[in-house]
Design an enzyme around this catalytic site. Structure first.
Site, mmCIF file in Angstrom:
data_model
loop_
_atom_site.group_PDB
_atom_site.id
_atom_site.type_symbol
_atom_site.label_atom_id
_atom_site.label_comp_id
_atom_site.label_asym_id
_atom_site.label_seq_id
_atom_site.Cartn_x
_atom_site.Cartn_y
_atom_site.Cartn_z
ATOM 1 N N ASP A 59 0.862 -1.181 0.000
ATOM 2 C CA ASP A 59 0.000 0.000 0.000
ATOM 3 C C ASP A 59 0.902 1.237 0.000
ATOM 4 O O ASP A 59 1.821 1.323 0.835
ATOM 5 C CB ASP A 59 -0.891 -0.025 1.267
ATOM 6 C CG ASP A 59 -1.989 1.036 1.223
ATOM 7 O OD1 ASP A 59 -3.149 0.693 1.438
ATOM 8 O OD2 ASP A 59 -1.657 2.212 0.946
ATOM 9 N N SER A 125 -5.642 13.381 -14.892
ATOM 10 C CA SER A 125 -6.930 13.224 -15.578
ATOM 11 C C SER A 125 -7.410 14.561 -16.124
ATOM 12 O O SER A 125 -7.143 15.612 -15.537
ATOM 13 C CB SER A 125 -7.970 12.672 -14.581
ATOM 14 O OG SER A 125 -9.269 12.777 -15.101
ATOM 15 N N TYR A 150 -12.507 13.339 -5.879
ATOM 16 C CA TYR A 150 -11.587 12.550 -6.726
ATOM 17 C C TYR A 150 -10.791 13.498 -7.622
ATOM 18 O O TYR A 150 -9.560 13.468 -7.639
ATOM 19 C CB TYR A 150 -12.366 11.545 -7.586
ATOM 20 C CG TYR A 150 -11.605 11.105 -8.808
ATOM 21 C CD1 TYR A 150 -11.872 11.664 -10.058
ATOM 22 C CD2 TYR A 150 -10.584 10.175 -8.708
ATOM 23 C CE1 TYR A 150 -11.143 11.296 -11.171
ATOM 24 C CE2 TYR A 150 -9.848 9.797 -9.820
ATOM 25 C CZ TYR A 150 -10.140 10.372 -11.055
ATOM 26 O OH TYR A 150 -9.405 9.999 -12.153
ATOM 27 N N LYS A 154 -6.537 14.795 -7.773
ATOM 28 C CA LYS A 154 -5.626 14.796 -8.934
ATOM 29 C C LYS A 154 -4.911 16.148 -9.016
ATOM 30 O O LYS A 154 -3.705 16.222 -9.231
ATOM 31 C CB LYS A 154 -6.402 14.537 -10.225
ATOM 32 C CG LYS A 154 -6.953 13.130 -10.369
ATOM 33 C CD LYS A 154 -5.865 12.093 -10.454
ATOM 34 C CE LYS A 154 -6.401 10.711 -10.743
ATOM 35 N NZ LYS A 154 -5.336 9.683 -10.754
HETATM 36 C C1 WQD Z 1 -19.085 9.372 -19.985
HETATM 37 C C2 WQD Z 1 -20.433 9.841 -20.517
HETATM 38 C C3 WQD Z 1 -22.110 10.145 -18.808
HETATM 39 C C4 WQD Z 1 -22.591 5.939 -17.725
HETATM 40 C C5 WQD Z 1 -15.052 9.789 -15.539
HETATM 41 C C6 WQD Z 1 -14.133 10.521 -14.593
HETATM 42 C C7 WQD Z 1 -12.770 10.671 -15.229
HETATM 43 C C8 WQD Z 1 -12.272 9.312 -15.588
HETATM 44 C C9 WQD Z 1 -13.215 8.678 -16.600
HETATM 45 C C10 WQD Z 1 -11.009 8.035 -13.986
HETATM 46 C C11 WQD Z 1 -21.064 10.892 -19.613
HETATM 47 C C12 WQD Z 1 -22.503 9.039 -19.795
HETATM 48 C C13 WQD Z 1 -22.142 7.099 -18.327
HETATM 49 C C14 WQD Z 1 -23.934 5.519 -17.913
HETATM 50 C C15 WQD Z 1 -24.293 7.427 -19.316
HETATM 51 N N1 WQD Z 1 -12.181 8.490 -14.438
HETATM 52 N N2 WQD Z 1 -22.982 7.807 -19.114
HETATM 53 N N3 WQD Z 1 -24.739 6.280 -18.707
HETATM 54 O O1 WQD Z 1 -17.736 10.961 -16.370
HETATM 55 O O2 WQD Z 1 -16.549 11.470 -18.573
HETATM 56 O O3 WQD Z 1 -15.245 10.590 -16.666
HETATM 57 O O4 WQD Z 1 -14.487 8.557 -15.945
HETATM 58 O O5 WQD Z 1 -9.916 8.253 -14.410
HETATM 59 O O6 WQD Z 1 -11.883 11.275 -14.334
HETATM 60 O O7 WQD Z 1 -14.658 11.801 -14.341
HETATM 61 O O8 WQD Z 1 -16.838 9.101 -17.855
HETATM 62 O O9 WQD Z 1 -17.786 6.994 -18.646
HETATM 63 O O10 WQD Z 1 -18.622 7.965 -16.450
HETATM 64 O O11 WQD Z 1 -19.268 9.039 -18.600
HETATM 65 O O12 WQD Z 1 -25.059 8.107 -20.054
HETATM 66 O O13 WQD Z 1 -24.424 4.476 -17.377
HETATM 67 O O14 WQD Z 1 -21.325 8.728 -20.512
HETATM 68 O O15 WQD Z 1 -23.224 10.942 -18.464
HETATM 69 O O16 WQD Z 1 -21.742 11.814 -20.446
HETATM 70 P P1 WQD Z 1 -16.677 10.629 -17.368
HETATM 71 P P2 WQD Z 1 -18.137 8.195 -17.837
#
Ligand code: WQD
Length: 339
Positions: A59, A125, A150, A154
């Site tokens: 860890d 990120s 989160y 970063k």
């Molecule tokens: C993408 C799009 C959702 C799920 C996050 C973190 C980022 C990184 C990547 C770690 C959005 C839409 C999603 C669902 C949906 N994390 N969606 N239905 O939020 O851009 O980024 O993940 O490193 O730091 O912020 O990625 O894949 O969650 O969402 O409509 O069941 O898909 O609203 O528009 P995001 P995501």
């Protein structure tokens, strides 16, 4: 030989990066507490790259566990993936995120300093840019107060590493700001294996496709975009892994702070992803519109020209590659590494 410690190297991006490090002739050592990874990935890595990659269970918050690795190996550089990364969870558990991500990174940087390991490559990120004022995002786009603990961790870790570099000029800090990592190794042996119900779009899509989940809820179709759904820069995890190898090649022992956006420069909407995935599986993927998700930004995609210019790196895998490889991983591993 150049030895690279990969914290969180058993995770989704970490495991793909370990494989590309081996292929490029580096000697990776994995350091992982397996809080968000399965030991089964180690055998898969061995099978893909034809050699056993050393792995130390540990860890990053426990100095003595890190010191053991640095005492027993000459570590030339560290790629730091280890940390908690669920946006929604971080809102509910901010102190756990600060302890794991920021405090853990502090301990790691202390040990690196004390063992004269001066190359730090950080898994950052695009979330550090918050809600962009304009797109595409360059490395000079303003870093804003994040909209989740989160994301703020970063930003804080980036700042901590930059301040350490200011104090120790020979220290080399490389901040790699990822956009949306998706896809899987072409072998289908390793891939994204989220705990519980996926928060992210692509693993949710793949679980609907294999019948583990009934339907995709699209969070909002009233955004000011071409089709009302949010736009993101999805990047194949193997392209992302190769970006780390390029960063090592160009930044090792250079001193200074180097910041790069690792994205494709192409924005796709959620509906684009659903349509691409439906095409990949040869049938309409069940989906329905649902209310917006708190914290979502309307659109976020990269201007990746600095990485192309300075790292000689460019994402080359297409949306079809991403959907095909994601689906291939999930089809071969309906229960992830628990199969
Ligand atoms: C993408 C799009 C959702 C799920 C996050 C973190 C980022 C990184 C990547 C770690 C959005 C839409 C999603 C669902 C949906 N994390 N969606 N239905 O939020 O851009 O980024 O993940 O490193 O730091 O912020 O990625 O894949 O969650 O969402 O409509 O069941 O898909 O609203 O528009 P995001 P995501």
């Amino acid at each position: 030989m150049t030895t690279i410690l990969v914290t969180g190297g058993a995770g989704f991006i970490g495991s793909h990066t370990v494989i590309e490090l081996v292929k490029a002739g580096y000697e990776p050592i994995i350091f992982d507490n397996f809080s968000n990874a399965k030991p089964a990935v180690l055998a898969r890595i061995h099978k893909i790259c034809g050699k056993r990659v050393p792995c130390c269970f540990g860890d990053i918050r426990v100095r003595q566990q890190l010191e053991t690795v640095f005492k027993e190996n000459k570590i030339d550089g560290v790629i730091h993936f280890a940390g908690l990364k669920a946006v929604g969870e971080s809102v509910k558990k901010p102190l756990e995120y600060y302890d794991n991500n920021v405090n853990g990174s502090r301990v790691l940087l202390e040990v690196m300093r004390d063992y004269k390991c001066s190359n730090f490559i950080f898994s950052s990120s695009a979330t550090v840019y918050g809600e962009p004022d304009k797109v595409p995002l360059t490395e000079d786009s303003p870093v804003k107060r994040a909209n989740s603990p989160y994301g703020q961790t970063k930003i804080d870790i980036e700042y901590m590493a930059e301040e350490l570099q200011r104090a120790i000029p020979e220290f080399s800090v490389t901040l790699l700001r990822y956009f949306n990592p998706v896809g899987a190794h072409e072998s289908g042996l390793i891939g994204e294996d989220p705990r519980g119900i996926p928060n992210n779009l692509m693993p949710y899509l793949t679980q609907v496709a294999v019948g583990k989940l009934p339907i995709l809820n699209i969070f909002g179709n009233d955004y000011p975009t071409k089709d009302g759904t949010c736009i993101r820069d999805y990047i194949h995890v193997v392209d992302l892994a190769l970006g780390h190898v390029a960063a090592i090649k160009h930044c090792l022992n250079q001193g200074g702070v180097h910041i790069y956006n690792l994205g494709t420069g192409i924005g796709y909407s959620v509906l684009d992803m659903v349509n691409a995935f439906s095409k990949a599986i040869g049938r309409e993927l069940p989906h329905q519109f649902a209310p917006r998700r708190a914290g979502d930004v309307v659109q976020c995609y990269a201007d990746p020209s600095k990485a192309a210019r300075e790292l000689n790196w460019k994402a080359v895998r297409t949306l079809e590659d991403m959907t095909r490889d994601s689906y291939n991983w999930q089809k071969n591993n309906p229960n992830g590494y628990d199969d």
